[in-house]
Design a protein around this motif. Structure first.
Motif, mmCIF file in Angstrom:
data_model
loop_
_atom_site.group_PDB
_atom_site.id
_atom_site.type_symbol
_atom_site.label_atom_id
_atom_site.label_comp_id
_atom_site.label_asym_id
_atom_site.label_seq_id
_atom_site.Cartn_x
_atom_site.Cartn_y
_atom_site.Cartn_z
ATOM 1 N N ILE A 223 0.837 -1.205 0.000
ATOM 2 C CA ILE A 223 0.000 0.000 0.000
ATOM 3 C C ILE A 223 0.869 1.252 0.000
ATOM 4 N N ALA A 224 1.968 1.232 0.739
ATOM 5 C CA ALA A 224 2.876 2.386 0.754
ATOM 6 C C ALA A 224 3.472 2.626 -0.633
ATOM 7 N N LYS A 225 3.863 1.556 -1.318
ATOM 8 C CA LYS A 225 4.412 1.705 -2.675
ATOM 9 C C LYS A 225 3.350 2.204 -3.649
ATOM 10 N N LEU A 226 2.121 1.687 -3.525
ATOM 11 C CA LEU A 226 1.045 2.130 -4.411
ATOM 12 C C LEU A 226 0.692 3.587 -4.160
ATOM 13 N N ASP A 227 0.795 4.007 -2.916
ATOM 14 C CA ASP A 227 0.459 5.389 -2.573
ATOM 15 C C ASP A 227 1.381 6.380 -3.280
ATOM 16 N N ALA A 228 2.576 5.918 -3.619
ATOM 17 C CA ALA A 228 3.530 6.778 -4.327
ATOM 18 C C ALA A 228 3.363 6.697 -5.842
ATOM 19 N N ARG A 229 2.411 5.868 -6.311
ATOM 20 C CA ARG A 229 2.254 5.673 -7.762
ATOM 21 C C ARG A 229 0.843 6.009 -8.230
ATOM 22 N N THR A 230 0.166 6.882 -7.514
ATOM 23 C CA THR A 230 -1.215 7.187 -7.856
ATOM 24 C C THR A 230 -1.346 8.161 -9.012
ATOM 25 N N SER A 231 -0.251 8.713 -9.468
ATOM 26 C CA SER A 231 -0.337 9.717 -10.535
ATOM 27 C C SER A 231 -0.291 9.118 -11.929
ATOM 28 N N ALA A 232 -0.012 7.826 -12.053
ATOM 29 C CA ALA A 232 0.135 7.208 -13.375
ATOM 30 C C ALA A 232 -0.607 5.882 -13.410
ATOM 31 N N PRO A 233 -1.009 5.425 -14.611
ATOM 32 C CA PRO A 233 -1.650 4.114 -14.740
ATOM 33 C C PRO A 233 -0.748 3.015 -14.184
ATOM 34 N N ILE A 234 -1.376 1.958 -13.670
ATOM 35 C CA ILE A 234 -0.612 0.909 -13.007
ATOM 36 C C ILE A 234 -1.164 -0.465 -13.391
#
Length: 455
Positions: free
Chosen positions: A135-146
């Protein structure tokens, strides 16, 4: 099972159904690409379909009583098919999933204590630690498609590594994923000779699989050696699955696993555990992205919950229903195939030695006589007082050979989905339908991109 729905449920995309008169060789051509696309409309309507598979008869069973007979009442008369053994033995060896007879009885008895609800509860801290990091890693990647499918694969692999060995998979994860991709893309597919020749007659692909197995077992043995080097304090309680498996003894004979057997058991638990759970979580996220209202119900249930124990997980009734419904629509194991050891009678049909019995959760879970709105996503059907027949819903199999890791997988899936949806709103970036295809498990035809937004 009748389901009342206030709003019209979503119906996720599926592959087109095959013509009912598709020839054997036409069917064989489709099998290598997508097994679940080989079945026609009859398979979703009739209880038993009889056909031929070269020199033997074949039966598709969609009748719960007939399935109960094959998987429970007379299960010893049915073994894995030659093609099934060829597909699985190179990666699972003689582990629990493939063992037969006395070997299976010994393994099942010996492993059972490692997969009790109490043992699973002791492993939840490993799961929550990995989820916190994810969740911490995803929280840093919310600005781009994943690519959430890749995220789920890496996350469940990390959980498998920590619950098995108490160490992370940062160093070994890429190698393990490469093994899985290599096998699934070519060696894990059924070829013509794989399906028609006895297991004792090697096919050209068998030779390639044997070379793969040599490298694969060396890798798993290296993981075990690394875990043993870390040691365990005398008298300390087991801290992971490896401790439980290494110390396990058959309650009747007092015998444990040899090093060779332990390699196969560890390989079985890591592969069967992480790949099927990753697949189940991907499909659950995909369905919730298609159905925002249901997604919000999951988020509402998880709000203000700590979700760090088995008791917390058990309280997530609706989230559990979403997982159950996802595995109904997209069962990770889409086909259970068995060969008859001897003659039998199944629901009035005469079965001869060598005949092929097919129990396909993909068909069974969408059968028009067993389910109301069988192709629709309706999680609340699993919260109804009227539950499906035990042998109409088989995400983990049934009978004596039911998946030993089912409680672990269910706890992990519910915990992960609750935590992820509690933290993020999930949407699809693209409108292209995701079509399921069956090779080893029920996989998507492509990995769609998602957009996640913190709640």
């Amino acid at each position: 099972m009748n389901i009342a729905s206030v709003r019209r449920p979503i119906i996720p995309p599926t592959p087109p159904r095959a013509p009912d008169n598709l020839s054997l060789f036409g069917r064989l051509a489709v099998i290598r690409q997508n097994m679940i696309a080989t079945w026609g409309q009859r398979a979703y309507e009739e209880e038993i379909i009889q056909g031929r598979f070269f020199l033997h008869k074949s039966f598709i069973l969609n009748q719960p009583d007939a399935i109960r007979h094959v998987l429970l009442s007379n299960y010893e008369n049915y073994t894995r098919t030659p093609a099934g053994i060829r597909m699985l033995r190179p990666v699972l060896g003689e582990g629990l999933l493939l063992a037969e007879g006395h070997a299976w009885t010994f393994q099942r008895r010996t492993l059972a204590p490692a997969f009790t609800p109490r043992a699973t509860a002791n492993l939840v801290p490993h799961m929550t630690a990995v989820l916190d990091e994810t969740i911490a890693k995803l929280d840093a990647r919310t600005s781009a498609p994943i690519d959430l499918r890749e995220v789920m694969q890496r996350m469940t692999l990390e959980i498998a590594g920590r619950t098995m060995f108490s160490f992370g998979m940062d160093r070994h994860g890429p190698t393990l994923r490469n093994f899985i991709m290599e096998y699934g893309e070519r060696l894990g597919r059924a070829y013509f000779l794989d399906m028609v020749l006895p297991v004792s007659w090697p096919t050209p692909m068998d030779r390639a699989r044997a070379r793969f197995r040599t490298r694969w077992t060396e890798f798993v043995a290296m993981l075990i050696a690394e875990r043993r080097a870390a040691g365990k304090k005398d008298g300390a309680p087991p801290r992971d699955l490896f401790d439980l498996m290494d110390e396990a003894r058959d309650p009747e004979t007092g015998k444990g696993f040899s090093d060779e057997q332990l390699v196969d058991e560890v390989a079985t638990m890591i592969l069967a555990g992480h790949e099927t759970t990753a697949t189940a979580l991907f499909w659950a996220l995909y369905l919730l992205a298609l159905d925002p209202e249901t997604q919000e119900e999951v988020a509402s249930e998880t709000r203000d919950q700590h979700l760090d124990s088995i008791a917390d997980i058990d309280r997530q009734k609706f989230t559990r229903a979403v997982i159950d419904e996802s595995m109904r629509l997209y069962p990770p194991a889409f086909l259970i195939a068995r060969a008859a050891r001897d003659k039998d009678n199944v629901a009035g049909a005469a079965v001869s030695k060598g005949d092929i019995i097919m129990i396909a959760p993909w068909l069974l879970h969408r059968h028009e006589k067993l389910w109301d709105q069988p192709n629709a996503f309706i999680p609340k059907r699993f919260m109804s007082k009227e539950q499906p027949d035990r042998f109409a819903y088989l995400p983990f199999g049934a009978g004596p050979r039911v998946c030993i890791g089912a409680p672990f997988a269910q706890a992990e899936s519910v915990l992960a989905l609750a935590r992820l949806i509690g933290a993020f709103r999930v949407e699809l970036v693209e409108a292209d339908p995701v079509i399921p295809y069956g090779v080893v498990t029920t996989q998507p035809d492509h990995s769609p991109m998602f957009r996640i937004t913190p709640r």
